[in-house]
Scaffold this active site. Structure first.
Site, mmCIF file in Angstrom:
data_model
loop_
_atom_site.group_PDB
_atom_site.id
_atom_site.type_symbol
_atom_site.label_atom_id
_atom_site.label_comp_id
_atom_site.label_asym_id
_atom_site.label_seq_id
_atom_site.Cartn_x
_atom_site.Cartn_y
_atom_site.Cartn_z
ATOM 1 N N HIS A 292 3.742 -28.446 57.862
ATOM 2 C CA HIS A 292 4.867 -29.385 57.855
ATOM 3 C C HIS A 292 5.026 -30.053 56.476
ATOM 4 O O HIS A 292 4.724 -29.446 55.467
ATOM 5 C CB HIS A 292 4.730 -30.410 58.989
ATOM 6 N N GLU A 306 1.471 -35.811 62.053
ATOM 7 C CA GLU A 306 0.751 -34.575 61.733
ATOM 8 C C GLU A 306 0.766 -34.241 60.239
ATOM 9 O O GLU A 306 -0.263 -33.908 59.652
ATOM 10 C CB GLU A 306 1.316 -33.397 62.535
ATOM 11 N N HIS A 359 -3.210 -27.523 60.947
ATOM 12 C CA HIS A 359 -2.293 -28.281 61.814
ATOM 13 C C HIS A 359 -3.074 -29.175 62.765
ATOM 14 O O HIS A 359 -4.288 -29.013 62.923
ATOM 15 C CB HIS A 359 -1.425 -27.315 62.630
ATOM 16 N N GLU A 427 -5.927 -25.597 64.487
ATOM 17 C CA GLU A 427 -5.470 -26.873 65.065
ATOM 18 C C GLU A 427 -6.712 -27.752 65.243
ATOM 19 O O GLU A 427 -7.609 -27.422 66.015
ATOM 20 C CB GLU A 427 -4.817 -26.638 66.434
HETATM 21 ZN ZN LIG Z 1 1.820 -28.209 63.271
#
Ligand SMILES: [Zn+2]
Length: 465
Positions: A292, A306, A359, A427
């Site tokens: 992002h 995030e 992430h 993640e």
């Molecule tokens: Zn993400």
């Protein structure tokens, strides 16, 4: 430390006595002349510590010889023996001589011995062989090695002391392979023995190549432990002399059981081998992709965004990876949004050979844990490498984060699917979960995530090699 100080004191006592005992006038070190240029650094080391002083005429007189009573006295002082003048077991040592107390004490301590006829011959000049015996006792040398000189017979009286001195790097023979044990010893030679006994920098080796070889590191390693204790000796009972952090590199010089003698910068000591990974040898470069950014915040929950969390973790990963000697390229280092395709191009244009996207998750409040994705449409090398990279990272991540392990999964996210490099997307926990998010708010767990990802990358390159 205590040992060092005492051997320095020994040296001071030895030399000030033997080399300076006839000095009616003290001559300052800087004014000592006639120091042989070949041994200037050793002798300057001794004069610098006021260990050597010149004769009253200001000269070093390096070729003057050392008598047996001078030698006995210095050994006596070296070992802190009783020096009070007294009667000795030798009929030829006058009890009023300056050396009588030390001669008798040194004999009692087993450091010196007289001649077979019961005399000591105090005014005789010391030979190199006799000095080998004295010095090996004075410095308490124990280690022997394969040493041979043409003129030192195996099993002869001087064989062992000569071996001890040679092994310790304190003395060496002539280029022709002789030790000359019967040759008388000079002030210069004696000074060299002491300088080498006191300071390892002056030591000699039988074979320079052998020594260079010995100094070469056995291997290069990467520290895989948060705060690894470096100890004085090979065991937890030894004092800690420093600490190393995850990702720091060390050179290993010696193995002792499970312990390794290492050097890292100026820090030297022993660490347990369990906490050392091989340092990848190749010119590797990993692309780190904090997800992002800019107009795309990613997930938001529990006060965390995030794009901010993963950028912070990504920059920490970079530091660990680069400490381990692996190059990096970041797809972003600030709050902006590179396109997904643009991130891949950035990686390949910069010659990265692997791609790691970072992430944080969002879902129902109850969802928790870490997971890492790779993409396999077939059985190519890239896909297998991606799978391995994902596994290396994920196996470390759930342990370091102390989170539920959701595992390694095959999902075709664009950034890892449309990518020519082995590529994974990890993640590091759920922002939507109370427990995960409270961890991701802390430096402690951001560091833990970064360590896990970085060491997983090290694992991957070690596997590649
Ligand atoms: Zn993400």
């Amino acid at each position: 430390m205590i040992k060092k100080v005492s051997s320095l004191l020994i040296g001071l006592l030895l030399l000030s006595l033997v080399l300076g005992q006839n000095d009616a006038i003290k001559v300052s070190a800087s004014s000592v002349e006639g120091i042989p240029s070949a041994y200037e650094s050793e002798i300057t080391f001794l004069t610098g510590k006021s260990i050597i002083q010149g004769y009253p005429d200001g000269h070093f007189h390096g070729s003057d010889e050392v008598t047996r009573e001078q030698a006995a006295t210095m050994v006596g002082r070296a070992l802190d023996l009783e020096g009070e003048q007294r009667d000795t077991k030798f009929p030829d040592v006058d009890e009023n001589s300056f050396a009588s107390g030390y001669i008798q004490s040194a004999v009692e301590a087993g450091v010196i011995k007289g001649y077979p006829d019961g005399t000591y011959q105090p005014k005789s000049i010391m030979t190199r062989g006799e000095m080998a015996y004295l010095i090996s006792n004075a410095f308490n040398l124990k280690a022997t090695s394969e040493v041979s000189y043409h003129d030192v017979k195996e099993g002869s009286n001087v064989a062992t002391p000569v071996n001890l001195l040679t092994t310790a790097g304190i003395s060496e023979g002539t280029p022709e392979g002789n030790f000359l044990p019967d040759k008388t010893i000079t002030r210069t030679e004696f000074s060299l023995f002491i300088a080498r006994g006191l300071n390892a920098d002056f030591k000699v080796s039988q074979d320079e190549e052998e020594e260079e070889e010995a100094q070469k590191a056995l291997s290069e390693k990467v520290v895989d432990a948060d705060f690894l204790n470096v100890r004085q000796g090979p065991g937890t009972e030894h004092k800690t002399v420093g600490k190393l952090m995850t990702g720091e590199t060390v050179s290993v010089y010696k193995k002792e059981g499970d312990w390794r003698y290492i050097q890292s910068g100026n820090l030297k000591g022993y660490v347990h081998s369990y906490y050392l990974l091989d340092k990848p040898k190749g010119d590797w470069k990993v692309a780190l992709d904090p997800g992002h950014g800019g107009r795309d915040p990613g997930a938001s929950a529990n006060g965390l965004i995030e794009k901010e969390v993963v950028l912070d973790v990504g920059l920490r990963v970079r530091e660990y990876v680069e400490n381990a000697g692996i190059d990096t390229v970041m797809t972003r280092q600030t709050d902006w949004y590179p396109s997904l395709a643009g991130r891949v191009v950035l990686a390949t244009d910069n010659n990265a050979d692997a791609f790691v996207s970072i992430h944080a998750n969002a879902f129902m409040k109850s969802a928790t844990g870490v997971e890492t994705f790779y993409y396999s449409a077939g059985l190519s090398d890239r896909e297998y490498a991606s799978y391995r990279l994902a596994t290396f990272i994920n196996d470390r991540l759930y342990k370091e984060m102390d989170m539920y392990n959701r595992g390694v999964k095959d999902v075709g996210y664009k950034v890892i699917k449309d990518n020519p490099l082995p590529a994974v997307l990890t993640e590091i926990g759920f922002l939507t979960n109370d427990e995960d998010s409270s961890k991701l708010k802390t430096d402690k767990y951001r560091e833990a995530a970064a360590r896990a990802i970085a060491m997983g990358i090290v694992d991957y390159y070690n596997w590649k090699e």
